[in-house]
Design a protein around this motif. Structure first.
Motif, PDB file in Angstrom:
ATOM      1  N   ILE A  39      11.214  -2.664   0.779  1.00 52.26           N
ATOM      2  CA  ILE A  39      10.753  -3.479  -0.221  1.00 52.26           C
ATOM      3  C   ILE A  39       9.921  -4.605  -0.065  1.00 52.26           C
ATOM      4  N   LEU A  40      10.082  -5.301   1.224  1.00 48.83           N
ATOM      5  CA  LEU A  40       9.205  -6.439   1.713  1.00 48.83           C
ATOM      6  C   LEU A  40       7.849  -6.129   1.690  1.00 48.83           C
ATOM      7  N   LEU A  41       7.586  -4.591   2.184  1.00 50.39           N
ATOM      8  CA  LEU A  41       6.259  -4.139   2.488  1.00 50.39           C
ATOM      9  C   LEU A  41       5.683  -3.728   1.042  1.00 50.39           C
ATOM     10  N   LEU A  42       6.584  -3.109   0.289  1.00 46.93           N
ATOM     11  CA  LEU A  42       5.980  -2.600  -1.213  1.00 46.93           C
ATOM     12  C   LEU A  42       6.128  -3.886  -2.124  1.00 46.93           C
ATOM     13  N   SER A  43       6.482  -4.805  -1.768  1.00 49.07           N
ATOM     14  CA  SER A  43       6.384  -6.164  -2.574  1.00 49.07           C
ATOM     15  C   SER A  43       4.837  -6.639  -2.806  1.00 49.07           C
ATOM     16  N   CYS A  44       3.979  -6.490  -1.882  1.00 47.93           N
ATOM     17  CA  CYS A  44       2.615  -6.791  -1.911  1.00 47.93           C
ATOM     18  C   CYS A  44       1.844  -5.892  -2.958  1.00 47.93           C
ATOM     19  N   CYS A  45       2.181  -4.667  -3.021  1.00 47.69           N
ATOM     20  CA  CYS A  45       1.688  -3.634  -4.150  1.00 47.69           C
ATOM     21  C   CYS A  45       2.477  -3.903  -5.435  1.00 47.69           C
ATOM     22  N   SER A  63      -3.021   9.292  -1.377  1.00 50.94           N
ATOM     23  CA  SER A  63      -4.371   9.436  -1.888  1.00 50.94           C
ATOM     24  C   SER A  63      -4.826   8.815  -3.283  1.00 50.94           C
ATOM     25  N   VAL A  64      -3.707   9.005  -4.192  1.00 51.70           N
ATOM     26  CA  VAL A  64      -3.837   8.244  -5.498  1.00 51.70           C
ATOM     27  C   VAL A  64      -3.958   6.896  -5.388  1.00 51.70           C
ATOM     28  N   VAL A  65      -2.960   6.072  -4.559  1.00 51.18           N
ATOM     29  CA  VAL A  65      -3.109   4.772  -4.351  1.00 51.18           C
ATOM     30  C   VAL A  65      -4.527   4.157  -3.927  1.00 51.18           C
ATOM     31  N   ILE A 117      -4.423  -5.630   0.462  1.00 51.44           N
ATOM     32  CA  ILE A 117      -3.149  -5.856   1.387  1.00 51.44           C
ATOM     33  C   ILE A 117      -2.066  -4.944   0.700  1.00 51.44           C
ATOM     34  N   GLY A 118      -1.858  -4.853  -0.675  1.00 48.76           N
ATOM     35  CA  GLY A 118      -0.961  -4.086  -0.831  1.00 48.76           C
ATOM     36  C   GLY A 118      -1.078  -2.570  -0.747  1.00 48.76           C
TER      37      GLY A 118
END
Length: 445
Positions: free
Chosen positions: A240-246, A310-312, A425-426
């Motif tokens: 969650i901490l990593l995905l929070s940037c995205c 790839s989509v991101v 970054i995200g």
């Protein structure tokens, strides 16, 4: 029973189609309309209003499940729809206090509406119909970005300024559309109506309705406390901490395409008489981008790890191209001018074609990020999906609120730079989560 459930899903989608045809159209033109008011005593800001909505929405999500469990999804959606209609009605005769008061109320109403929608959709689905019903609902919802903005385009095309009569006719029309959508919720029927009647008759000698509602409320409060503990636990997880940037980036770009970019187009002097009508046309093209992206990446690339990254990556590239073209094509002071037109000159002669291409790219890129965030959260937190998605909406809404508050003060170039940095970054953090998922379960750490 199956026919009743299908009927409910279609009516639910139609209700949301009408309500959000009104609301998304309002959000797209709000700042432009408020800037056009010939009243020096009105200091209200459309950006601040939308920021309040998203800020209140993010925190109200923590309480919404409890209230929906007590009142029931149908009544909750009807009352929330009235709050949406009240917010739209404010623009017929705008005042600062009513604008900000209804912004707070609709923020709470939005949390209740979407929580109740989820409950009602699941209640009218089973394992074999949930994908179909979700697809039907979202297809109807996405169309809301087209119809209202088409009306704006046709009504404002060729107009240099928004008169009081134009404004009142526009918002009376949107109010009627919103009320029709709200009334749709009254014809929904419970798929368990007969079972509920039987159980009430059987238990009438043992429990009064007052006691039954008290038990339901106590059960809802206990469930809410349990869910809140799960949310706090997940907030500390590395995934969650990593995905929070995205997630945060999705909030920034949400505010940009839904409220800021349309305002920028409407304020561009070089578009002359086309500018106001182009706000609506831009909203339509954003909606087309969302629909195309959702169809391609939400369905075709479902549950494929390689394609998810790839989509991101495609979403990041598409957005960065859009940001660069907007930087060249739109005047730097477009989001912050106090009058209705810009003073700065852009690097290129503003082009309608480029402006609309950027609208499409914004919608397409947004669908790339959102579909894949839903996908990865659904996979990593299959057993804890409710708190995981609650965290997603919380972070997204908080950053959307922050973006709306600074949008009236930062020049366009600085807003684009902030999104580029956080988007990069995200995307890197999303890639890291995917990579770790291929070698081990990051959720456990």
């Amino acid at each position: 029973m199956a026919d009743l459930r299908t009927f409910n899903v279609v009516v639910l989608g139609i209700g949301f189609l009408f309500i959000f045809t009104a609301f998304t159209t309002l959000g797209n033109i709000e700042q432009t309309v408020l800037k056009s008011l010939k009243n020096d005593t009105f200091p209200g800001s459309g950006y601040h209003s939308l920021g309040l909505i998203y800020g209140v929405f993010s925190f109200s999500n923590l309480l919404a499940p409890t209230l929906v469990a007590i009142a029931g999804p149908q009544l909750t959606m009807f009352l929330s729809g009235l709050l949406y209609s009240g917010y739209i009605a404010v623009f017929i005769v705008p005042s600062t206090w009513s604008l900000y008061l209804t912004s707070v109320l609709i923020g709470m109403g939005a949390a209740l509406l979407w929580t109740a929608q989820g409950h009602f959709l699941v209640d009218n689905s089973d394992a074999s119909t949930i994908n179909r019903n979700t697809g039907v609902f979202w297809a109807l919802l996405q169309c809301s970005m087209i119809f209202g903005n088409l009306y704006v385009y046709l009504d404002w095309r060729g107009k240099d300024e928004i008169t009081e009569e134009n404004r009142r006719i526009m918002f009376i029309s949107l109010l009627v559309v919103s009320v029709v959508g709200t009334l749709c919720f009254l014809i929904l029927r419970s798929p368990h109506r007969s079972e509920e009647v039987m159980s009430e008759e059987e238990s009438q000698s043992l429990l009064s309705k007052h006691v039954m509602y008290r038990q339901r409320a106590n059960s809802a409060v206990k469930e809410a406390k349990t869910e809140f503990r799960k949310i706090l636990a997940l907030l500390g997880s590395r995934t969650i901490l990593l995905l929070s940037c995205c997630m945060a980036y999705s909030g920034l770009e949400l505010s940009f395409y839904s409220g800021v970019y349309g305002t920028c187009i409407g304020a561009t002097t070089h578009f002359e008489g086309q500018a106001k009508g182009l706000i609506g046309l831009s909203g339509i093209v954003v909606g087309i981008g969302e629909i195309v992206g959702g169809g391609l990446f939400g369905l075709v690339c479902k549950n494929n790890r390689f394609r998810r990254t790839s989509v991101v990556f495609l979403g990041m590239v598409v957005h960065f191209i859009a940001f660069y073209l907007i930087f060249l094509n739109i005047p730097d002071d477009a989001p912050v001018v106090f009058s209705t037109s810009t003073q700065h000159r852009p690097y290129l002669a503003p082009s309608v074609s480029i402006a609309l291409l950027c609208s499409f790219l914004l919608g397409l890129g947004d669908s790339c990020f959102n579909t894949q965030l839903y996908s990865i959260l659904g996979r990593v937190y299959a057993e804890q999906s409710t708190p995981a998605f609650a965290i997603f909406k919380f972070i997204q809404s908080i950053f959307a609120a922050i973006a709306f508050f600074y949008s009236g003060y930062l020049l366009l170039s600085w807003q684009l730079l902030v999104m580029v940095l956080l988007g990069f970054i995200g995307t890197l953090c999303f890639f890291l989560v995917e990579r770790v998922q291929n070698t081990g379960d990051l959720q456990e750490y």
